[in-house]
Design a protein around this motif. Structure first.
Motif, short mmCIF file in Angstrom:
data_model
loop_
_atom_site.label_atom_id
_atom_site.label_comp_id
_atom_site.label_asym_id
_atom_site.label_seq_id
_atom_site.Cartn_x
_atom_site.Cartn_y
_atom_site.Cartn_z
N ALA A 2 -5.17 16.28 2.05
CA ALA A 2 -4.77 14.88 2.06
C ALA A 2 -3.75 14.64 0.95
CB ALA A 2 -5.98 13.98 1.86
N MET A 3 -2.68 13.92 1.27
CA MET A 3 -1.65 13.61 0.28
C MET A 3 -1.39 12.11 0.28
SD MET A 3 1.03 16.72 1.04
CE MET A 3 2.19 16.12 -0.19
N VAL A 4 -1.23 11.55 -0.92
CA VAL A 4 -0.97 10.12 -1.05
C VAL A 4 0.15 9.90 -2.05
CG1 VAL A 4 -2.83 9.92 -2.75
CG2 VAL A 4 -1.98 7.87 -1.63
N SER A 5 1.08 9.04 -1.70
CA SER A 5 2.15 8.65 -2.63
C SER A 5 1.54 7.84 -3.76
CB SER A 5 3.19 7.83 -1.88
OG SER A 5 4.11 7.25 -2.78
N ASN A 6 1.92 8.14 -4.98
CA ASN A 6 1.35 7.43 -6.13
C ASN A 6 1.79 5.97 -6.20
OD1 ASN A 6 0.11 9.81 -6.84
ND2 ASN A 6 1.51 10.30 -8.50
N ASP A 7 2.95 5.67 -5.66
CA ASP A 7 3.50 4.32 -5.74
C ASP A 7 3.42 3.62 -4.39
OD1 ASP A 7 4.15 4.63 -8.43
OD2 ASP A 7 6.12 5.48 -7.94
N THR A 41 9.55 1.65 0.40
CA THR A 41 10.59 2.62 0.02
C THR A 41 9.99 3.86 -0.64
OG1 THR A 41 10.97 1.59 -2.14
CG2 THR A 41 12.31 0.81 -0.29
N ASN A 42 8.67 3.95 -0.66
CA ASN A 42 8.00 5.11 -1.25
C ASN A 42 7.24 5.91 -0.21
OD1 ASN A 42 8.73 4.87 -4.07
ND2 ASN A 42 7.49 3.01 -4.09
N ALA A 43 7.73 5.87 1.04
CA ALA A 43 7.17 6.72 2.09
C ALA A 43 7.61 8.16 1.84
CB ALA A 43 7.65 6.24 3.46
N LEU A 44 6.84 9.10 2.36
CA LEU A 44 7.07 10.53 2.11
C LEU A 44 7.85 11.20 3.24
CD1 LEU A 44 3.50 11.41 0.84
CD2 LEU A 44 5.58 11.53 -0.53
N ARG A 45 8.74 12.10 2.85
CA ARG A 45 9.35 13.05 3.77
C ARG A 45 9.14 14.42 3.15
NH1 ARG A 45 15.73 12.95 4.87
NH2 ARG A 45 15.69 13.62 2.68
N ILE A 46 8.47 15.32 3.89
CA ILE A 46 8.14 16.64 3.36
C ILE A 46 8.83 17.70 4.22
CG2 ILE A 46 6.31 18.25 2.75
CD1 ILE A 46 4.43 15.84 2.55
N GLY A 47 9.81 18.33 3.63
CA GLY A 47 10.50 19.43 4.30
C GLY A 47 9.92 20.75 3.83
N GLN A 85 0.84 -1.20 0.00
CA GLN A 85 0.00 0.00 0.00
C GLN A 85 0.87 1.24 0.00
OE1 GLN A 85 -2.37 -0.75 3.56
NE2 GLN A 85 -0.96 0.42 4.84
N ASN A 86 0.27 2.36 -0.43
CA ASN A 86 1.00 3.62 -0.46
C ASN A 86 0.75 4.40 0.83
OD1 ASN A 86 -1.69 4.02 -1.14
ND2 ASN A 86 -1.24 4.65 -3.22
N GLN A 87 1.64 5.34 1.11
CA GLN A 87 1.48 6.15 2.31
C GLN A 87 0.48 7.27 2.08
OE1 GLN A 87 4.71 8.69 3.69
NE2 GLN A 87 4.42 7.97 5.79
N LYS A 88 -0.32 7.54 3.11
CA LYS A 88 -1.29 8.63 3.06
C LYS A 88 -1.09 9.54 4.27
CE LYS A 88 -4.76 5.88 0.60
NZ LYS A 88 -6.16 5.37 0.59
N ALA A 140 0.21 3.73 6.37
CA ALA A 140 1.65 3.55 6.24
C ALA A 140 2.01 2.94 4.89
CB ALA A 140 2.17 2.66 7.36
N ALA A 141 3.18 3.32 4.38
CA ALA A 141 3.71 2.68 3.17
C ALA A 141 4.21 1.29 3.53
CB ALA A 141 4.84 3.52 2.58
N GLN A 142 3.83 0.29 2.75
CA GLN A 142 4.30 -1.07 3.06
C GLN A 142 4.34 -1.94 1.82
OE1 GLN A 142 1.30 -2.21 6.00
NE2 GLN A 142 0.18 -3.39 4.46
N ASN A 143 5.16 -2.98 1.92
CA ASN A 143 5.30 -3.95 0.84
C ASN A 143 4.25 -5.04 0.95
OD1 ASN A 143 7.53 -2.63 -0.14
ND2 ASN A 143 8.97 -4.28 0.26
#
Length: 360
Positions: free
Chosen positions: A143-148, A152-158, A55-58, A183-186
């Motif tokens: 709301a933000m969601v990683s497309n992938d 390894t596709n978790a978000l870090r927003i600075g 799943q992707n991170q939200k 959470a982003a997970q395999n």
């Protein structure tokens, strides 16, 4: 002309390697794990147990009074990577950047500093993130969601100081003003008891030329198999036999002569009919040297023509040929590329490629 056109249509289908489903892939629970097999897949049977879906991170921001509320100005920097927690001696979480993806900077200024403006700026940036605005009943949240999918596709927003409301960094001691809602997970599963972790629920690199589509966590092993599909090839061969016999019947009727009645077919004595019949006989008797196997003639797979010119199919002989060399059958009937080593695959070739049988 009509009979020739019909036979040509049959021949086109017979000559298209993509029309051959030489293999069939089955699943005992396709609603949990479905399977598809490419033409170079090996016959196999195995079981799959799924414990976790990819799943992707939200993320979600805190609430704002309206969709036009001002969020702030500055620069957002979006990175992808993986958060890892070490339990000892003190629980510590760190972020490792995904080197396959580059950072993306998004500028928020007076022209787009509202909640709606920030959403649109993120979506236009092509940063690998999709943003939306959600009214949760108490206010409006970004709301933000990683497309992938994948860990390894978790978000870090600075962010700069003016955009700290949108900052997210789950590393120990870092600032996070957005909340993780997923959470982003395999995907995690077992193939015949072997633990496997993949970033996507569509897995094409676990078993050669086999794709697994995982849709549910399983409570029991799902049994999957890849086997030869003789029925599909037999149907193409049967259609070929019918098409040939229909054409041959038409040619015979048009060129016939009845000595008793003195009546002749419309094309009796026409050289074109004889040329067509001769070409068909030559085609059927042809031996192909570049099939990559022992199957080089139609008779080798059960397609024969009797003395009266009627073609028939020996299904048992075709099945035996399929069991021995399925790709050899396809190569005999259609344009097909094959290699003797299962680790080498011919993906494509042009229509102008000349038939050959060589070594690399």
């Amino acid at each position: 002309k009509g009979a020739m056109s019909s036979f040509q249509s049959v021949m086109q289908k017979l000559g298209n390697a993509d029309a051959y489903t030489a293999l069939t892939a089955t699943s005992s629970a396709s609603d949990s794990v479905s399977i598809s097999a490419g033409k170079n897949a090996a016959e196999t049977k195995f079981s799959v147990e799924v414990s976790q879906l990819a799943q992707n991170q939200k993320l979600a921001s805190s609430t704002f009074a309206s969709a036009t509320s001002v969020v702030g100005t500055g620069t957002m920097t979006i990175d992808f990577g993986q958060y890892t927690t070490v339990a000892l001696p003190t629980p510590t979480t760190s972020f490792t950047a995904n080197t396959a993806k580059t950072s993306k900077n998004i500028t928020i200024d007076a022209s787009n500093n509202t909640l709606t403006g920030v959403r649109d700026a993120i979506n236009k940036a092509g940063a690998g993130v999709t943003a939306s605005i959600v009214n949760d009943g108490t206010g409006f949240r970004l709301a933000m969601v990683s497309n992938d999918t994948g860990e390894t596709n978790a978000l870090r927003i600075g962010t700069d100081a003016g955009l700290t409301a949108l900052a997210y960094n789950a590393s120990t001691g870092a600032t996070s003003n957005m909340t993780q809602t997923q959470a982003a997970q395999n995907a995690k599963f077992k193939i015949d008891g072997i633990d496997i972790s993949k970033p996507s629920n569509s897995v094409s690199d676990a078993i050669s030329d086999v794709t697994l589509s995982i849709t549910k966590v399983t409570n029991a092993p799902v049994n999957l198999s890849v086997s030869k599909n003789t029925g599909a090839v037999s149907k193409l061969a049967q259609d070929f036999v019918k098409g040939f016999n229909d054409l041959n019947k038409t040619l015979n009727e048009l060129s016939a002569y009845d000595a008793k009645t003195g009546k002749a077919g419309l094309l009796n004595g026409d050289s074109t009919v004889r040329q067509i019949q001769s070409s068909l006989r030559n085609m059927l008797n042809q031996s192909l040297d570049h099939t990559g196997g022992d199957l080089k003639t139609l008779s080798a797979i059960g397609l024969t023509v009797d003395k009266t010119g009627v073609m028939s199919l020996n299904d048992s002989k075709l099945k035996a040929a399929m069991d021995k060399d399925a790709q050899g059958v396809v190569s005999l009937l259609a344009s097909n590329g094959r290699a003797t080593d299962s680790l080498v695959k011919i993906d494509t070739f042009a229509s102008t490629t000349t038939a050959f049988d060589g070594a690399l």
